[in-house]
Design a protein around this motif. Structure first.
Motif, PDB file in Angstrom:
ATOM      1  N   SER A  32       0.822  -1.212   0.000  1.00  0.00           N
ATOM      2  CA  SER A  32       0.000   0.000   0.000  1.00  0.00           C
ATOM      3  C   SER A  32       0.856   1.263   0.000  1.00  0.00           C
ATOM      4  CB  SER A  32      -0.939   0.020   1.207  1.00  0.00           C
ATOM      5  OG  SER A  32      -0.214   0.078   2.420  1.00  0.00           O
ATOM      6  N   ASP A  33       2.130   1.137   0.387  1.00  0.00           N
ATOM      7  CA  ASP A  33       3.031   2.295   0.369  1.00  0.00           C
ATOM      8  C   ASP A  33       3.371   2.734  -1.052  1.00  0.00           C
ATOM      9  OD1 ASP A  33       3.255   2.334   3.153  1.00  0.00           O
ATOM     10  OD2 ASP A  33       5.042   1.073   3.162  1.00  0.00           O
ATOM     11  N   TYR A  34       3.445   1.769  -1.974  1.00  0.00           N
ATOM     12  CA  TYR A  34       3.961   2.108  -3.308  1.00  0.00           C
ATOM     13  C   TYR A  34       3.049   1.697  -4.461  1.00  0.00           C
ATOM     14  CZ  TYR A  34       5.508  -2.814  -2.974  1.00  0.00           C
ATOM     15  OH  TYR A  34       5.553  -4.170  -2.797  1.00  0.00           O
ATOM     16  N   ASP A  35       1.959   0.981  -4.172  1.00  0.00           N
ATOM     17  CA  ASP A  35       1.097   0.490  -5.255  1.00  0.00           C
ATOM     18  C   ASP A  35       0.630   1.598  -6.188  1.00  0.00           C
ATOM     19  OD1 ASP A  35       0.822  -2.180  -5.627  1.00  0.00           O
ATOM     20  OD2 ASP A  35      -0.891  -2.445  -4.302  1.00  0.00           O
ATOM     21  N   LYS A 248      11.870   2.962  -7.939  1.00  0.00           N
ATOM     22  CA  LYS A 248      11.096   1.722  -8.082  1.00  0.00           C
ATOM     23  C   LYS A 248      12.023   0.511  -8.120  1.00  0.00           C
ATOM     24  CE  LYS A 248       7.148   3.794 -10.488  1.00  0.00           C
ATOM     25  NZ  LYS A 248       6.345   3.799 -11.730  1.00  0.00           N
ATOM     26  N   LYS A 249      13.135   0.656  -8.828  1.00  0.00           N
ATOM     27  CA  LYS A 249      14.101  -0.438  -8.869  1.00  0.00           C
ATOM     28  C   LYS A 249      14.665  -0.707  -7.477  1.00  0.00           C
ATOM     29  CE  LYS A 249      18.482  -1.876 -10.955  1.00  0.00           C
ATOM     30  NZ  LYS A 249      19.665  -1.439 -11.745  1.00  0.00           N
ATOM     31  N   GLY A 250      14.907   0.377  -6.715  1.00  0.00           N
ATOM     32  CA  GLY A 250      15.400   0.216  -5.350  1.00  0.00           C
ATOM     33  C   GLY A 250      14.436  -0.563  -4.481  1.00  0.00           C
ATOM     34  N   ILE A 251      13.157  -0.266  -4.594  1.00  0.00           N
ATOM     35  CA  ILE A 251      12.146  -0.998  -3.826  1.00  0.00           C
ATOM     36  C   ILE A 251      12.066  -2.444  -4.307  1.00  0.00           C
ATOM     37  CG2 ILE A 251       9.666  -1.164  -3.339  1.00  0.00           C
ATOM     38  CD1 ILE A 251       9.602   1.915  -3.400  1.00  0.00           C
ATOM     39  N   ALA A 252      12.120  -2.637  -5.627  1.00  0.00           N
ATOM     40  CA  ALA A 252      12.086  -4.007  -6.171  1.00  0.00           C
ATOM     41  C   ALA A 252      13.255  -4.823  -5.634  1.00  0.00           C
ATOM     42  CB  ALA A 252      12.128  -3.962  -7.700  1.00  0.00           C
ATOM     43  N   TRP A 253      14.420  -4.189  -5.517  1.00  0.00           N
ATOM     44  CA  TRP A 253      15.586  -4.911  -5.010  1.00  0.00           C
ATOM     45  C   TRP A 253      15.408  -5.286  -3.534  1.00  0.00           C
ATOM     46  CZ3 TRP A 253      19.376  -7.371  -7.364  1.00  0.00           C
ATOM     47  CH2 TRP A 253      20.426  -7.863  -6.582  1.00  0.00           C
ATOM     48  N   ILE A 254      14.837  -4.380  -2.749  1.00  0.00           N
ATOM     49  CA  ILE A 254      14.563  -4.690  -1.340  1.00  0.00           C
ATOM     50  C   ILE A 254      13.622  -5.889  -1.247  1.00  0.00           C
ATOM     51  CG2 ILE A 254      13.375  -3.864   0.743  1.00  0.00           C
ATOM     52  CD1 ILE A 254      14.479  -1.063   0.096  1.00  0.00           C
ATOM     53  N   VAL A 255      12.574  -5.863  -2.041  1.00  0.00           N
ATOM     54  CA  VAL A 255      11.583  -6.947  -2.018  1.00  0.00           C
ATOM     55  C   VAL A 255      12.218  -8.269  -2.449  1.00  0.00           C
ATOM     56  CG1 VAL A 255       9.442  -7.772  -3.085  1.00  0.00           C
ATOM     57  CG2 VAL A 255       9.630  -5.391  -2.340  1.00  0.00           C
ATOM     58  N   TYR A 256      13.094  -8.211  -3.433  1.00  0.00           N
ATOM     59  CA  TYR A 256      13.759  -9.421  -3.942  1.00  0.00           C
ATOM     60  C   TYR A 256      14.885  -9.891  -3.026  1.00  0.00           C
ATOM     61  CZ  TYR A 256      17.297 -11.873  -6.782  1.00  0.00           C
ATOM     62  OH  TYR A 256      18.263 -12.739  -7.233  1.00  0.00           O
TER      63      TYR A 256
END
Length: 428
Positions: A32-35, A248-256
């Motif tokens: 919900s923070d980034y959707d 967005k890539k930074g968040i994707a990397w955290i999630v991955y």
């Protein structure tokens, strides 16, 4: 009464003890923070008539028009990753340099920065030297020369240019001093300096400075295990610039890498690639696909990358290092070696030499490979991905003591390396 008090004290002590041994709260991202940032918005566009003017009748344009057109092209390049707009910007800057008098050094520096993005480093250096010879805005030119020599692996010269602009009240100096400390492996100092620079950016309320500061500081935080702080800064970037691909890539990397949620990381990357066609996103997709054992998606992502970067000459040398990695993964060792040699001639950095050594290892030249890393990599860089390849080279040469030392260092960089490489490090 005394017994009751003792019982109460004992009960309180037990309560405190239990609270102390409870599991600490683990940070987690929240969709919900980034959707709402994953929805693709409209692209900035350049008016067709203005674009036509600069191509067909640029003599009629004024310098402010050329500046604006340069900025428009750079903004679209940032949003789309389409190298055509980066080159349009360079073309506009060349025309501005022809027309300018007093403003000439600024346009020259801008073109030098443009060429750096295109990995045309030697041409960029010639332009920076030309700007320095003109003698105006000396600090800006010295800062540019620091950036260039860092990119070229001339670290002694870079340090001299850094000393020449020393001013702890300057944002530009603090950012570069942070970069220097990060390069030297002084992560804590790099963070403190970048925090000071970010404070100055926040006071200025300059949007470009804020975006640059937040992304850089977030990257530093992530590399040192401050994941929650990094995440919050990436969100701050998106509040300012909702389509920012770096955030967005930074968040994707955290999630991955941190949460090990490949499916969600791919969903975030998909929102980037709807608009931004930078080839490196497809290599990251391929890596995450391998992590979740989706071979079909991995092959498709690699094919997309090859169509964009491997076959597309418009990118010039921008993706040489990525292409070496890609070719080695495809077992095209000889071509990878030749390309690594080209990259060393263009940009003799530890990364370039690391790829040269790695391609030699894949060709079976393990002794030559080790010689390259010992002369140009070990003791020069602290970059985990480069050191991991160096560890593999040492292992192939039976240098287990050196493998062990590097392995200990790499185990502290698993977030930066990601799950796939972490497994490779564990097997060293």
């Amino acid at each position: 009464m005394k017994i009751i008090i003792q019982c109460i004290c004992l009960l309180l002590a037990l309560t405190i003890l239990i609270s102390c041994v409870q599991e600490p709260e683990v940070f987690k991202t929240n969709k919900s923070d980034y959707d709402h940032f994953l929805i693709s918005g409209p692209l900035k566009t350049i008016p067709a008539n203005l674009q036509f003017e600069v191509e067909a009748n640029s003599d009629s344009m004024q310098l402010p028009d050329l500046w604006n057109l340069t900025d428009d092209n750079m903004q679209i390049f940032k949003e789309t990753g389409d190298v055509k707009f980066l080159k349009n910007s360079a073309k506009t800057l060349k025309k501005a340099i022809e027309m300018a008098t007093i403003e000439k050094p600024g346009f020259i520096r801008a073109l030098s920065n443009n060429y750096m993005l295109q990995h045309r480093f030697k041409e960029a250096l010639l332009l920076a030297e030309e700007a320095r010879a003109l003698g105006t805005d000396v600090e800006a030119t010295q800062s540019l020369l620091f950036d260039l020599h860092m990119e070229l692996g001339n670290y002694g010269l870079a340090n001299k240019y850094l000393d020449s602009i020393k001013d702890v009240s300057s944002y530009e100096y603090l950012v570069r001093l942070a970069r220097w400390n990060d390069f030297k492996g002084h992560s804590d100092s790099a963070i403190k300096l970048m925090e000071k620079a970010t404070e100055k950016a926040e006071i200025s309320q300059n949007e470009d400075l804020l975006l640059c500061s937040y992304v850089h500081l977030a990257d530093y935080y992530g590399a040192t295990g401050h994941i929650e702080e990094a995440y919050k800064l990436y969100l701050k970037v998106l509040e300012i610039s909702p389509q920012d691909a770096n955030a967005k890539k930074g968040i994707a990397w955290i999630v991955y890498s941190y949460e090990r949620n490949g499916i969600e990381a791919l969903r975030i990357l998909d929102s980037i690639t709807q608009k931004n066609k930078s080839p490196e996103y497809y290599l990251l997709k391929a890596e995450i696909a391998a992590f979740i054992d989706d071979d079909m998606l991995r092959v498709q992502a690699l094919d997309d990358y090859y169509k964009m970067a491997g076959k597309n000459t418009d990118y010039g040398d921008m993706y040489n290092a990525h292409n070496v990695d890609f070719l080695l993964s495809m077992d095209v060792e000889q071509r990878a070696y030749e390309l690594a040699q080209e990259e060393v001639s263009i940009r003799p950095t530890p990364e370039s030499y690391g790829w040269l050594a790695y391609s030699l290892l894949h060709l079976g030249e393990k002794e030559k490979s080790m010689k390259v890393i010992e002369e140009h990599v070990i003791g020069v860089t602290h970059e985990p991905a480069i050191l991991q390849r160096a560890a593999e080279i040492y292992k192939a040469n039976g240098k287990q003591d050196k493998v062990k030392a590097l392995k200990e260092e790499l185990l502290g960089a698993t977030y930066e390396l990601g799950p796939i490489k972490e497994a490779e490090v564990a097997s060293l």
